[in-house]
Enzyme design. Structure first.
Site, PDB file in Angstrom:
ATOM      1  CD  GLU A 103       5.164  89.561  35.390  1.00  0.00           C
ATOM      2  OE1 GLU A 103       6.156  90.260  35.183  1.00  0.00           O
ATOM      3  OE2 GLU A 103       5.240  88.382  35.719  1.00  0.00           O
ATOM      4  CD  GLU A 145       4.324  86.101  31.764  1.00  0.00           C
ATOM      5  OE1 GLU A 145       5.305  85.813  32.484  1.00  0.00           O
ATOM      6  OE2 GLU A 145       4.148  87.214  31.264  1.00  0.00           O
TER       7      GLU A 145
END
Ligand code: BG6
Length: 481
Positions: free
Chosen positions: A184, A376
């Site tokens: 991320e 995710e």
């Protein structure tokens, strides 16, 4: 239609524990204390100054610092890998602890014991035919690099990171299917301590030039990994962001314009740079408007342009709302957002929106036309370990089923999907709240927020559900051929 790989994911700092075993150095996550969930605690959890870090360094109590024990994965490794094999996943995403390989971050030679730990994981996964998706760095940064060099705002970090990255690429050059330089990457903007290792001494906001300078250094590091990897290493190289699936609160044109602007900065910026290979024009306007100044070397533009991602990936947990009005708020991954009256939320306030995942897949694919990994997704909530050691998590089964349906729909609509990695497949410490109670797994770990418990593993009801789903999915795909 190609078969989607179904899998699971963890990160080193949230899973491994053993923070001083095998010469591992202290990292930024080892210094984040657990504080019970009160509004005051939220503030304290987020402020990590040099003073709180110094306190953490001398404190030996692993009860207070949850990332020092994680799920005790280091000592339960083989048992966990056996469970993953039994589950039948096609792909496993995990991260390498930078401080296990370079305890301080600036050593000349890597720590062999740290490398051996991952040799073992890779050996077992390969033997089992499970594809390997490595996150080279998932938040945890060797503490020494943050204390001595100030984290990613310092350009020297590119060299230290590359030393680490080249070490692991050379070590496993034939073994890894998918490489991800940073988890991320846009988290650096929302959570600068976790994402780019910036420290602040008081509640004032971070210096925004430092934040974007740090991100720039990570972009260059990412491109350098791809440059090296494409020449010397097998596997595909990608990038990842946290996705937010923005909706406008009303049909007012103002809300829609704000949506576009916020989406550009919060969601697209990092991926635009890493996939297209250059800074988007909207970013220069943003920098001007906010008096942000970043320094780029002449060679940076060329490196970014010539070394873009092979695949894209994102985390998706909830959708979010953009509005120009005051409206009730709720929590979400990395950000607080406006409450959506059409959606249910988890106990932690994250809004559950399976259709939002389908929308997200479409948006990413339309924008970049690159194959996608859902790196995710999952439901973080409390589970109850019954007296007979069963965990009846029907809510998680429902969540997974609803999201999987949308993934399959998006694929039918033409989105190129490589894989789905369920987050925290084995219960791990929450990255946002440092709690163990916020569980995502199909495998239960018997530990609590304070580190009490046996740390034994138990299969939740969702374990057999996911196992059957994967099995059935591949059977049907085989029959279609
Ligand atoms: C992502 C992170 O932001 O969200 C993970 O990459 C994290 O590390 C996940 O665990 C879920 O967030 P949380 O706060 O529930 O752990």
């Amino acid at each position: 239609m190609k078969q989607i790989l179904w899998g699971g994911a963890t990160s080193a700092s949230q899973y491994e524990g053993a923070f001083q075993v095998g010469n591992k150095g202290l990292d930024t996550q080892d210094c984040r204390p657990y504080l019970p969930r009160t509004s005051d605690a939220t503030v304290k959890t987020r402020l990590l100054s040099f003073a709180t870090i110094n306190e953490a360094k001398v404190c030996q109590d692993i009860g207070q610092y949850p990332f020092r024990r994680g799920s005790k994965g280091y000592s339960h490794l083989h048992e966990d890998l056996e469970l993953l094999k039994e589950l039948g996943i096609d792909i496993y995403r995990f991260s390498i602890s930078w401080a296990r390989i370079f305890p301080h971050g600036d050593e000349k030679e890597p720590n062999e014991e740290g490398l051996k730990y991952y040799d073992e994981i890779i050996k077992v996964l390969k033997k089992a035919g499970i594809k390997i998706f490595i996150t080279m760095n998932h938040y945890a940064i060797p503490l020494h690099l943050v204390e001595t060099y100030g984290g990613w705002k310092n350009r020297k970090m590119i060299d230290y990171y590359m030393k680490f990255a080249i070490t692991i690429m050379n070590r496993w050059k034939d073994d890894i299917d998918y490489w991800l330089p940073f988890n991320e990457i846009n988290a650096g903007y929302f959570s600068p301590y976790n994402g780019v290792g910036l420290i602040k001494e008081d509640e004032k906001s971070y210096n925004q030039s430092d934040v974007f300078q740090s991100l720039h250094h990570q972009f260059v590091a990412s491109a350098k990994v791809i440059q090296y990897g494409h020449k010397k290493v097998k596997g595909q190289f990608g990038c990842m962001i946290a996705s937010f699936c923005y909706y406008a609160y009303t049909s007012r044109p103002e809300d829609n314009l704000k949506l576009i602007k916020d989406e550009n900065i919060n969601q697209w910026f990092c991926m635009d740079v890493l996939v297209r290979g250059y800074y988007p024009t909207y970013m220069f306007a943003f920098f001007r408007e906010h008096d942000i100044h970043i320094y780029m070397e002449d060679e940076d533009k060329k490196i970014l342009l010539e070394n873009t991602s092979d695949f894209i990936s994102f985390s998706y947990y909830s959708s979010s709302i953009i509005t120009t009005e005051e409206a009730p708020q709720t929590a979400g991954n990395l950000v607080v957002t406006t409450r959506n009256p059409y959606l249910q939320s988890t106990k932690w306030g994250w809004q559950i929106d399976p259709i939002g995942l389908c929308t997200t897949l479409h948006k990413f694919y339309d924008r970049y036309q690159k194959p996608i990994i859902i790196a995710e997704n999952g439901m973080g909530t409390e589970d109850v370990l019954e007296l007979d050691f069963k965990i009846h998590d029907q809510y998680r089964i429902q969540y997974l089923q609803d999201h999987f349906e949308q993934i399959i729909k998006a694929q039918k609509d033409g989105v190129d999907i490589i894989a789905y990695c369920m987050w925290g497949i084995i219960d791990i410490v929450s990255a946002g709240s440092c709690e163990m109670d916020k569980r995502y797994g199909v495998i239960y770990v018997d530990g609590n927020n304070h580190g009490d418990g046996t740390y034994q593993r138990y299969k939740k009801d969702s374990f057999s559900w996911y196992q059957q789903f994967i099995n059935q999915y591949h059977k049907e795909k085989e029959e279609e051929r």
